[in-house]
Design a protein around this motif. Structure first.
Motif, mmCIF file in Angstrom:
data_model
loop_
_atom_site.group_PDB
_atom_site.id
_atom_site.type_symbol
_atom_site.label_atom_id
_atom_site.label_comp_id
_atom_site.label_asym_id
_atom_site.label_seq_id
_atom_site.Cartn_x
_atom_site.Cartn_y
_atom_site.Cartn_z
ATOM 1 N N PRO A 1 0.906 -1.016 -0.007
ATOM 2 C CA PRO A 1 -0.079 0.140 0.094
ATOM 3 C C PRO A 1 0.927 1.160 0.066
ATOM 4 O O PRO A 1 1.124 1.885 0.951
ATOM 5 C CB PRO A 1 -0.686 -0.184 1.054
ATOM 6 N N TYR A 2 1.242 1.701 -1.142
ATOM 7 C CA TYR A 2 2.106 2.831 -1.452
ATOM 8 C C TYR A 2 1.918 3.546 -2.630
ATOM 9 O O TYR A 2 2.044 2.793 -3.702
ATOM 10 C CB TYR A 2 3.830 2.219 -1.414
ATOM 11 N N ILE A 3 1.741 4.647 -2.715
ATOM 12 C CA ILE A 3 1.399 5.724 -3.813
ATOM 13 C C ILE A 3 0.195 5.114 -4.613
ATOM 14 O O ILE A 3 -0.818 4.724 -4.077
ATOM 15 C CB ILE A 3 2.556 5.820 -4.794
ATOM 16 N N ASP A 4 0.674 4.194 -5.962
ATOM 17 C CA ASP A 4 -0.589 3.776 -6.615
ATOM 18 C C ASP A 4 -1.052 2.485 -5.954
ATOM 19 O O ASP A 4 -2.230 1.813 -6.005
ATOM 20 C CB ASP A 4 -0.100 3.405 -7.895
ATOM 21 N N GLY A 5 -0.167 1.699 -5.108
ATOM 22 C CA GLY A 5 -0.598 0.563 -4.241
ATOM 23 C C GLY A 5 -1.664 0.858 -3.393
ATOM 24 O O GLY A 5 -2.637 -0.194 -3.038
ATOM 25 N N LYS A 6 -1.855 1.953 -2.839
ATOM 26 C CA LYS A 6 -2.921 2.384 -2.193
ATOM 27 C C LYS A 6 -4.396 2.391 -2.628
ATOM 28 O O LYS A 6 -5.395 1.893 -2.178
ATOM 29 C CB LYS A 6 -2.550 3.346 -1.234
ATOM 30 N N ARG A 7 -4.137 3.004 -3.901
ATOM 31 C CA ARG A 7 -5.348 2.977 -4.561
ATOM 32 C C ARG A 7 -5.853 1.407 -4.962
ATOM 33 O O ARG A 7 -7.030 0.944 -4.815
ATOM 34 C CB ARG A 7 -5.093 3.697 -6.147
#
Length: 429
Positions: free
Chosen positions: A304-310
């Motif tokens: 969950p990091y930058i685009d990973g959170k989306r």
């Protein structure tokens, strides 16, 4: 299988306790122009907790328009999602937990340092082996008695370099989906039972909440923040959102187990807490990390990091699977409110359709978007405890504010492709 554990140094070393107790606010205005008058039965944000300018009124307007007072009773509940570290709390729970574990010899020796993370370099392997010595795998690392061992781990965590200055990670990864030093800490928890890590996180939580504001602790020779606080304003915002019918989630780049040990303090349960989800084998955590979208479980190629959170929000909250989880969805399948403090949060906070709440920690891309305020829904607030002073110079939005997938920097662009102009830091301590 994947643990759900009931679902599974920018350390804010700022200042003295006196400064830490300051709030970054100016008196709030009574209302936002155009806001509908509040109804007696509408859940209200506390007027006793200061926000910057008219930010409380802006958030209240969004709550009234999207929540139970909107008059809409059909369809799914609106969703709010918050980052955790330095958004809901002051300071970092991963760093607080890691520091406690290092001081109490709670990390287990891996079979091989190189095996903990696929991007860990030979230089980092040598530095860790030299500092931490040799011993049976699965036994506690002697980090309390070997400050050099604690130092190497803390330095790699905070700077991605060894104490000698060598790069600790190398290779290729998508810089908008993961960062190796973030994934590496949950990978160091391998060998522990989830319940054991929960117990450690709760002990670290109690210690950090009890410590006076401004406390600094020593880990190895590193001086790091020794206190954490829940932000009263964020606790009140989450309470009000829930009372108004919102479904509230935490989405964090911390270990999901560690985040779950904290999120109950603001009334968010484990099922609504998303973090780096370690894989479990034989009842113990492993170095494997759950994938997202079309990225399979593996060594941490997505967290969950930058685009990973989306991706995690789309997959876990809106049940969107496969490659589609990486794309911005239609308004009916997006969060109403997103809250964050750093570029790690910029994508999901930008996806929000009602309000984009940003606490100012001088992080380029998120502050560029916050100050550009392209849709008029960005709400920028200084940190509630020990706010940063005004940034020296402008944010370089037009040249280097955006992190590309290969790690290079470029201009921040709006949805229509136009470049965001450099922005001055206007809302600060």
């Amino acid at each position: 299988m994947i643990t759900r554990t009931r679902r599974l140094l920018a350390l804010g070393l700022a200042g003295t306790a006196a400064l830490a107790a300051l709030t970054a606010t100016t008196p709030a205005t009574a209302a936002t122009p155009g806001a509908a008058p509040a109804r007696a039965n509408c859940p209200q944000l506390s007027k006793d907790l200061p926000w910057y300018g008219d930010n409380r009124a802006k958030l209240q307007k969004m709550i009234d328009e999207r929540g139970t007072c909107s008059g809409r009773h059909d369809g799914p509940r609106p969703v709010a999602a918050f980052d955790w570290d330095n958004t809901v709390v002051k300071n970092d729970i991963t760093d607080g937990t890691l520091a406690w574990m290092l001081r109490n010899d709670k990390l287990l020796r891996p079979k091989s340092w190189r095996a903990t993370n696929p991007w860990l370099t030979a230089a980092a392997d040598r530095a860790l082996t030299r500092a931490c010595g040799h011993g049976p795998a699965g036994r506690p690392l002697p980090t309390s008695d070997r400050p050099a061992c604690a130092d190497e781990i803390m330095e790699i965590r905070s700077t991605a370099k060894t104490m000698g200055g060598a790069e600790a990670f190398a290779g290729t990864w998508n810089h908008r989906r993961t960062v190796p030093e973030y994934a590496w800490i949950p990978q160091l928890f391998a060998g522990l039972k989830p319940a054991t890590l929960t117990a450690y996180a709760k002990q670290a939580r109690a210690e950090n909440l009890a410590a006076p504001l401004g406390t600094v602790q020593t880990v190895g020779t590193h001086k790091v923040a020794g206190y954490i606080r829940y932000y009263d304003q964020q606790k009140d915002l989450i309470r009000t959102l829930k009372a108004a019918g919102f479904d509230v989630y935490i989405v964090s780049a911390s270990s999901e187990v560690v985040a779950e040990a904290w999120s109950g303090g603001v009334g968010v349960d484990a099922a609504h807490t998303l973090g780096i989800r370690s894989l479990v084998r034989g009842g113990k955590l492993t170095t494997g990390i759950a994938g997202c979208g079309d990225v399979k479980d593996g060594p941490g190629a997505v967290i969950p990091y930058i685009d990973g959170k989306r991706c995690w929000i789309n997959q876990e909250i809106f049940k969107i699977k496969g490659a589609e989880a990486w794309r911005q969805q239609d308004p009916a399948h997006r969060i109403a409110l997103g809250g964050g403090d750093a570029t790690t949060d910029v994508t999901f906070v930008g996806d929000a359709t009602g309000a984009h709440l940003v606490l100012n920690r001088n992080k380029d891309e998120v502050m560029c978007r916050g100050y550009d305020n392209a849709d008029g829904r960005w709400v920028v607030n200084p940190m509630f405890i020990d706010p940063l002073p005004r940034k020296s110079g402008a944010y370089a939005c037009s040249t280097t504010g955006y992190t590309n997938t290969d790690g290079t920097l470029g201009p921040v662009r709006r949805a229509d492709g136009t470049v965001v102009a450099d922005q001055q830091d206007l809302i600060h301590g």
